[in-house]
Design an enzyme around this catalytic site. Structure first.
Site, PDB file in Angstrom:
ATOM      1  CG  HIS A  55     -69.814 -41.545  46.875  1.00 50.98           C
ATOM      2  ND1 HIS A  55     -69.194 -40.336  46.635  1.00 50.98           N
ATOM      3  CD2 HIS A  55     -69.306 -41.997  48.049  1.00 50.98           C
ATOM      4  CE1 HIS A  55     -68.342 -40.068  47.611  1.00 50.98           C
ATOM      5  NE2 HIS A  55     -68.393 -41.050  48.494  1.00 50.98           N
ATOM      6  CG  ASP A  62     -68.557 -44.940  41.809  1.00 47.23           C
ATOM      7  OD1 ASP A  62     -67.479 -45.501  42.084  1.00 47.23           O
ATOM      8  OD2 ASP A  62     -69.131 -44.166  42.600  1.00 47.23           O
ATOM      9  CD  GLN A  93     -67.023 -48.682  48.457  1.00 49.36           C
ATOM     10  OE1 GLN A  93     -66.599 -49.703  48.997  1.00 49.36           O
ATOM     11  NE2 GLN A  93     -66.723 -47.468  48.882  1.00 49.36           N
ATOM     12  CE  LYS A 142     -63.536 -45.339  48.199  1.00 52.03           C
ATOM     13  NZ  LYS A 142     -63.848 -45.056  49.608  1.00 52.03           N
ATOM     14  CB  CYS A 153     -70.356 -39.324  50.338  1.00 48.79           C
ATOM     15  SG  CYS A 153     -69.023 -38.508  51.221  1.00 48.79           S
TER      16      CYS A 153
END
Length: 409
Positions: free
Chosen positions: A121, A198, A201, A224, A364
């Site tokens: 991302h 990261d 997700q 999220k 993104c």
């Protein structure tokens, strides 16, 4: 708890869009919020609202207890050793920027290497680009396999004794691929590098144990994972955070302020300058309670079933290209695709007319789009409140889209 009972906890799902029942398939962008989270935030503002760590009055004490209680919930959620390793931020982007702007900026020199992947991302690319420019470090990319997965041989080829930082997303927001973070972290550490993850997700969809992964930093966002917007988390190993300088300065994060110099509070507060995102943190704590009640393993298993069902059903749509691993066991709950001769923005517009919300664009992830040889894609992303019927409606909508544009052209 069955799926229909879960859906009833999300008030926003009980509505029509363009005269059709809402089918929300954009949870990778932001998830919907259960009533427990909504009521917790409302209760905070109506019964507790006060600043934290300052006043000794009753409301101030209640607010501080709620805020720090949420930090302990996050600690348990990711199995951090201490709440000192849990820093509240505005989200994944701020968390990664903190690592880049503080740790990386202080520890990198000319010729050092930062290693990331083509699937990242933008929030896990641009901070590293900027710190590389400032320090003279070299930004390198791990290539991807044909199906969008990562080969550990490719990791070993890029990570060298000059590598100081490896930063990789645990789950791709485009490909859905689940990356072998524990193994990548081991390679990073064998070469003397720190591992940044990261988790935007992954945190909403699967159990994360930072001690088992042995990552040095982990970033994720509340919005999220059924929580409010504007709140996120940076996890960092205590010994690293203690040697890092804050990048925001002001109230809350100070110990003593003199005329020419100041000293900082201990962890984690030295990184939380200004009035913190109190209601957001409390709401995130409620979201964690909700996800724990459902069970992260149950969520992951359910989403794998949805992904398998979606891959099977979508494959029947004429002219569709599906990106990412074909094996649902290797991917999380999202499917990114394109329809032949139809721009993804047009796909999303026609689906919206049917009450179906999907994402269209570059997500993104422009370097990944170039790797895929696509200018943009459409993406359907699932969460614990989605059903096979939602996927059936998506397939019906895509068939209608294909037929409509075939008639037009």
């Amino acid at each position: 708890m069955n799926i229909q009972d879960i859906r009833k906890l999300f008030p926003i799902l009980d509505q029509e869009v363009n005269g059709k029942p809402l089918v929300y398939l954009d949870s990778s962008a932001t998830s919907q919020k259960p009533i427990q989270v909504i009521e917790t935030v409302e209760k905070y503002y109506s019964e507790i609202n006060s600043n934290v760590h300052r006043g000794v009055h009753t409301l101030g004490t209640r607010a501080t207890d709620a805020y720090e209680g949420a930090r302990e919930k996050v600690r348990k959620f990711i199995n951090a050793k201490s709440t000192q390793e849990v820093i509240f931020t505005r989200g994944t982007t701020t968390s990664i920027n903190t690592v880049a702007g503080s740790y990386a900026a202080a520890n990198l020199k000319e010729g050092d290497e930062i290693v990331i992947t083509y699937m990242e991302h933008h929030s896990n690319i641009i901070p590293w680009q900027q710190v590389a420019k400032r320090t003279g470090a070299i930004l390198k990319y791990i290539d991807l396999q044909e199906d969008g997965t990562i080969s550990l041989d490719d990791v070993r080829a890029q990570v060298t004794s000059n590598t100081k930082i490896v930063s990789v997303m645990q789950v791709s927001n485009v490909l859905g691929s689940i990356n072998p973070i524990k193994e990548i972290a081991k390679i990073a550490h064998e070469n003397g590098a720190v591992m940044v993850v990261d988790g935007a997700q992954s945190a909403p969809h699967m159990k994360i144990d930072v001690q088992d992964l042995d990552c040095d930093f982990l970033a994720f966002s509340g919005h999220k994972m059924c929580g409010p917007t504007g709140i996120g988390v940076l996890y960092g190993k205590k010994e690293l955070l203690e040697n890092m300088e804050p990048i925001e300065f002001g109230g809350e994060m100070i110990d003593f302020v003199h005329l020419q110099e100041s000293t900082w509070k201990e962890l984690p507060w030295k990184f939380e300058g200004g009035t913190p995102i109190i209601a957001g943190a409390v709401g995130l704590g409620a979201a964690i309670d909700f996800l724990n009640d459902i069970g992260l393993d149950n969520i992951a298993e359910y989403e794998h079933k949805l992904s398998a069902y979606a891959l099977d059903k979508l494959s029947s749509v004429p002219g569709i290209t599906i990106y990412g691993p074909k094996d649902p066991a290797k991917r999380a709950g999202l499917v990114t695709f394109n329809l032949e001769d139809v721009h993804p923005h047009d796909v999303a517009t026609v689906l919206d007319a049917e009450g179906i919300a999907v994402r269209a664009g570059h997500h993104c992830a422009q370097p990944l789009m170039r790797w895929l040889k696509a200018t943009a894609t459409a993406r359907a992303s699932f969460y614990l409140y989605n059903t096979e019927e939602d996927i059936d409606k998506l397939v019906e909508g895509l068939v209608k889209t294909k037929e409509y544009f075939s008639d037009v052209f």
